[in-house]
Scaffold this active site. Structure first.
Site, PDB file in Angstrom:
ATOM      1  N   ASN A 284      -4.969  42.186 -70.683  1.00 14.22           N
ATOM      2  CA  ASN A 284      -5.103  43.644 -70.872  1.00 14.22           C
ATOM      3  C   ASN A 284      -5.854  44.188 -69.664  1.00 14.22           C
ATOM      4  O   ASN A 284      -5.864  45.393 -69.418  1.00 14.22           O
ATOM      5  CB  ASN A 284      -5.808  43.995 -72.186  1.00 14.22           C
TER       6      ASN A 284
ATOM      7  N   HIS B 160       2.241  48.410 -69.158  1.00 18.90           N
ATOM      8  CA  HIS B 160       2.004  47.251 -70.023  1.00 18.90           C
ATOM      9  C   HIS B 160       2.700  47.415 -71.366  1.00 18.90           C
ATOM     10  O   HIS B 160       3.226  46.449 -71.921  1.00 18.90           O
ATOM     11  CB  HIS B 160       0.498  47.044 -70.233  1.00 18.90           C
TER      12      HIS B 160
ATOM     13  N   HIS C  20       0.173  51.455 -57.629  1.00 22.95           N
ATOM     14  CA  HIS C  20      -1.118  50.976 -57.141  1.00 22.95           C
ATOM     15  C   HIS C  20      -1.705  51.886 -56.066  1.00 22.95           C
ATOM     16  O   HIS C  20      -2.707  51.555 -55.461  1.00 22.95           O
ATOM     17  CB  HIS C  20      -0.999  49.526 -56.638  1.00 22.95           C
TER      18      HIS C  20
ATOM     19  N   ARG D 235      -0.997  52.710 -66.070  1.00 19.81           N
ATOM     20  CA  ARG D 235      -0.966  51.260 -66.263  1.00 19.81           C
ATOM     21  C   ARG D 235      -0.722  50.906 -67.734  1.00 19.81           C
ATOM     22  O   ARG D 235      -0.027  49.941 -68.061  1.00 19.81           O
ATOM     23  CB  ARG D 235      -2.296  50.679 -65.797  1.00 19.81           C
TER      24      ARG D 235
HETATM   25  C1  HEM Z   1       4.422  44.382 -59.502  1.00 27.42           C
HETATM   26  C2  HEM Z   1       3.736  43.702 -60.383  1.00 27.42           C
HETATM   27  C3  HEM Z   1       2.344  44.106 -60.788  1.00 27.42           C
HETATM   28  C4  HEM Z   1       1.266  43.293 -60.817  1.00 27.42           C
HETATM   29  C5  HEM Z   1       1.242  41.819 -60.467  1.00 27.42           C
HETATM   30  C6  HEM Z   1       0.142  44.107 -61.219  1.00 27.42           C
HETATM   31  C7  HEM Z   1      -1.147  43.637 -61.391  1.00 27.42           C
HETATM   32  C8  HEM Z   1      -2.261  44.430 -61.514  1.00 27.42           C
HETATM   33  C9  HEM Z   1      -3.606  43.950 -61.512  1.00 27.42           C
HETATM   34  C10 HEM Z   1      -4.031  42.491 -61.460  1.00 27.42           C
HETATM   35  C11 HEM Z   1      -4.432  45.027 -61.571  1.00 27.42           C
HETATM   36  C12 HEM Z   1      -5.949  45.036 -61.551  1.00 27.42           C
HETATM   37  C13 HEM Z   1      -6.545  44.781 -62.898  1.00 27.42           C
HETATM   38  C14 HEM Z   1      -8.041  44.596 -62.808  1.00 27.42           C
HETATM   39  O1  HEM Z   1      -8.476  43.822 -61.958  1.00 27.42           O
HETATM   40  O2  HEM Z   1      -8.753  45.256 -63.579  1.00 27.42           O
HETATM   41  C15 HEM Z   1      -3.589  46.192 -61.625  1.00 27.42           C
HETATM   42  C16 HEM Z   1      -4.055  47.483 -61.684  1.00 27.42           C
HETATM   43  C17 HEM Z   1      -3.227  48.585 -61.837  1.00 27.42           C
HETATM   44  N1  HEM Z   1      -1.866  48.570 -62.029  1.00 27.42           N
HETATM   45 FE1  HEM Z   1      -0.647  46.987 -61.680  1.00 27.42          FE
HETATM   46  N2  HEM Z   1       0.557  45.390 -61.433  1.00 27.42           N
HETATM   47  C18 HEM Z   1       1.904  45.431 -61.186  1.00 27.42           C
HETATM   48  C19 HEM Z   1       2.726  46.531 -61.348  1.00 27.42           C
HETATM   49  C20 HEM Z   1       2.285  47.766 -61.801  1.00 27.42           C
HETATM   50  C21 HEM Z   1       3.150  48.832 -62.239  1.00 27.42           C
HETATM   51  C22 HEM Z   1       4.669  48.746 -62.317  1.00 27.42           C
HETATM   52  C23 HEM Z   1       2.340  49.872 -62.578  1.00 27.42           C
HETATM   53  C24 HEM Z   1       2.713  51.222 -63.112  1.00 27.42           C
HETATM   54  C25 HEM Z   1       3.882  51.805 -62.973  1.00 27.42           C
HETATM   55  C26 HEM Z   1       0.977  49.459 -62.320  1.00 27.42           C
HETATM   56  C27 HEM Z   1      -0.143  50.253 -62.444  1.00 27.42           C
HETATM   57  C28 HEM Z   1      -1.431  49.845 -62.171  1.00 27.42           C
HETATM   58  C29 HEM Z   1      -2.552  50.759 -62.015  1.00 27.42           C
HETATM   59  C30 HEM Z   1      -2.496  52.268 -62.033  1.00 27.42           C
HETATM   60  C31 HEM Z   1      -3.694  49.959 -61.825  1.00 27.42           C
HETATM   61  C32 HEM Z   1      -5.151  50.434 -61.655  1.00 27.42           C
HETATM   62  C33 HEM Z   1      -5.801  50.519 -63.009  1.00 27.42           C
HETATM   63  C34 HEM Z   1      -7.199  51.134 -63.021  1.00 27.42           C
HETATM   64  O3  HEM Z   1      -7.718  51.551 -61.981  1.00 27.42           O
HETATM   65  O4  HEM Z   1      -7.758  51.213 -64.117  1.00 27.42           O
HETATM   66  N3  HEM Z   1       0.979  48.169 -61.891  1.00 27.42           N
HETATM   67  N4  HEM Z   1      -2.277  45.802 -61.597  1.00 27.42           N
HETATM   68  C1  NAG Z   2      -9.545  43.100 -73.333  1.00 26.09           C
HETATM   69  O1  NAG Z   2      -9.633  41.746 -73.710  1.00 26.09           O
HETATM   70  C2  NAG Z   2     -10.940  41.221 -73.732  1.00 26.09           C
HETATM   71  C3  NAG Z   2     -10.851  39.765 -74.108  1.00 26.09           C
HETATM   72  O2  NAG Z   2     -10.123  39.063 -73.174  1.00 26.09           O
HETATM   73  C4  NAG Z   2     -11.797  41.999 -74.728  1.00 26.09           C
HETATM   74  O3  NAG Z   2     -13.123  41.534 -74.683  1.00 26.09           O
HETATM   75  C5  NAG Z   2     -11.757  43.480 -74.383  1.00 26.09           C
HETATM   76  O4  NAG Z   2     -12.432  44.219 -75.374  1.00 26.09           O
HETATM   77  C6  NAG Z   2     -10.326  43.985 -74.283  1.00 26.09           C
HETATM   78  N1  NAG Z   2     -10.331  45.352 -73.815  1.00 26.09           N
HETATM   79  C7  NAG Z   2      -9.782  46.351 -74.499  1.00 26.09           C
HETATM   80  C8  NAG Z   2      -9.890  47.677 -73.868  1.00 26.09           C
HETATM   81  O5  NAG Z   2      -9.233  46.210 -75.559  1.00 26.09           O
END
Ligand code: HEM
Ligand code: NAG
Ligand code: NAG
Length: 315
Positions: free
Chosen positions: A94, A66, A191, A62
């Site tokens: 983030n 980003h 995902h 992820r």
């Molecule tokens: C298609 C559009 C995408 C959207 C709208 C999106 C949005 C999100 C959101 C909202 C989360 C959860 C964050 C949280 O609640 O902490 C997430 C997690 C994640 N995203 Fe996406 N994402 C997208 C595409 C991608 C792409 C292209 C990748 C990598 C190639 C990716 C990799 C991940 C991974 C691995 C997680 C899990 C992170 C964790 O468990 O720490 N995402 N994403």
């Molecule tokens: C992500 O952003 C929040 C503020 O929105 C901050 O408190 C947090 O430390 C940030 N996380 C990282 C890993 O930098």
């Protein structure tokens, strides 16, 4: 060894790597002379980190996504905020990025072995591909030679897709970065790893429950969210395993984010979802190719960037 001979060795390596140096200055063998251990060192750092905490694979991939979607793959995501500047990583977008310490550990070792040579952007890119492989996904060989950027601004994170977008909006947003709809669906397959927090999907549970959400799954999510906004919910049944169960979940209307389930709701992307759910090898192949493409988004080469000594700040 004379220059000619050195060059000869280099050319052979380039040729056998099957990827010629592109116009962007990247190549497979970029560090083969200057830091032959580079890939090994990064890989070692990832392997060790995942042994201690397999959930970090999700964090690393992820992070690369980003990084690449904001200002190109230039490690802007790693820069800390300074007095006059709030960096990308401090945006609410983030969204709980994780794994910074894995990059730092690799960088520290690389600076000992070959100081000033391997960019933070390359470390992030390499780390994410090893993380996919370690989690059971495809082996992804990416070209190296990215340079680190100097701009990291909180407002740039608006270029990240929010989880509320529908499929046509996602197609448009990824299209702006040169991806096809198929590549967007393949990349969303990342995902298959990790979790989202309740705050990322609770909007689907309010009064008008998302019609694309399975009712049993909606009850389960409501229960998850009763424990608070930061409660984590895995995307699929195997959160640390890179497989195609994410696409099977979409077929059952148990996709976690609105932006996940929408891929099955739209005719144009539904066929692609069905294809990946049916054939994991096809998903792996498409994912691999789309990741190589993502890893070269808007890269800075030559004098347009630098190799940071410390990934947290510009030199
Ligand atoms: C298609 C559009 C995408 C959207 C709208 C999106 C949005 C999100 C959101 C909202 C989360 C959860 C964050 C949280 O609640 O902490 C997430 C997690 C994640 N995203 Fe996406 N994402 C997208 C595409 C991608 C792409 C292209 C990748 C990598 C190639 C990716 C990799 C991940 C991974 C691995 C997680 C899990 C992170 C964790 O468990 O720490 N995402 N994403
Ligand atoms: C992500 O952003 C929040 C503020 O929105 C901050 O408190 C947090 O430390 C940030 N996380 C990282 C890993 O930098
Ligand atoms: C997707 O969202 C956009 C913007 O909200 C909207 O205009 C469009 O109609 C939506 N597409 C579909 C098919 O729902």
């Amino acid at each position: 060894m004379g220059i000619a001979k050195l060059l000869g060795v280099f050319l052979v390596m380039e040729m056998t790597s099957g990827f010629r140096s592109g116009a962007d200055g990247l190549s497979m063998g970029y560090y083969s002379m200057s830091c032959p251990m580079a890939e090994f060192i990064v890989r070692n750092s990832v392997t060790r980190a995942l042994q201690a905490d397999p959930t970090l694979a999700a964090g690393l991939i992820r992070m690369h996504f980003h990084d690449c979607f904001i200002e190109g793959c230039d490690a802007s995501i790693l820069l800390d905020s300074t007095k006059g500047n709030t960096a990308e990583k401090d945006s609410p977008a983030n969204l709980s990025l994780r794994g910074y310490e894995v990059i730092d550990a690799a960088k520290e070792e690389l600076e000992k072995q070959c100081p000033g040579v391997v960019s933070c952007a390359d470390i992030v890119a390499m780390a994410s591909t090893y993380a996919v492989f370690e989690a059971g996904g495809p082996y992804i060989d990416i070209p190296k030679g990215r340079k680190d950027g100097s701009r990291s601004k909180i407002e740039d994170t608006r270029n990240l897709p929010p989880p509320t977008l529908n499929a046509s909006e996602l197609i448009k947003m990824f299209g702006q970065h040169g991806f096809t709809a198929q590549e967007m669906v393949a990349l969303s397959g990342a995902h298959t790893l990790g979790v989202a927090r309740c705050s990322s999907f609770k909007n689907r549970l309010s009064d008008a429950v998302d019609p694309n959400l399975d009712s049993g799954f909606a009850k389960q999510l409501t229960k998850t969210c009763s424990a608070g906004d930061n409660t984590e919910q895995p995307f699929d049944a195997t959160r640390n395993r890179f497989d195609n169960l994410y696409f099977n979940a979409l077929q059952r209307n148990t996709g976690l984010l609105a932006s996940d389930q929408t891929l099955f709701a739209f005719a144009r992307t539904r066929n692609i979802v069905n294809g990946y759910a049916f054939n994991q090898a096809m998903f792996f192949l498409d994912f691999q190719q789309a990741m190589v493409k993502m890893s070269t988004l808007d890269v800075k080469e030559g004098s347009k960037g630098e190799v940071r000594q410390n990934c947290h700040k510009i030199n």
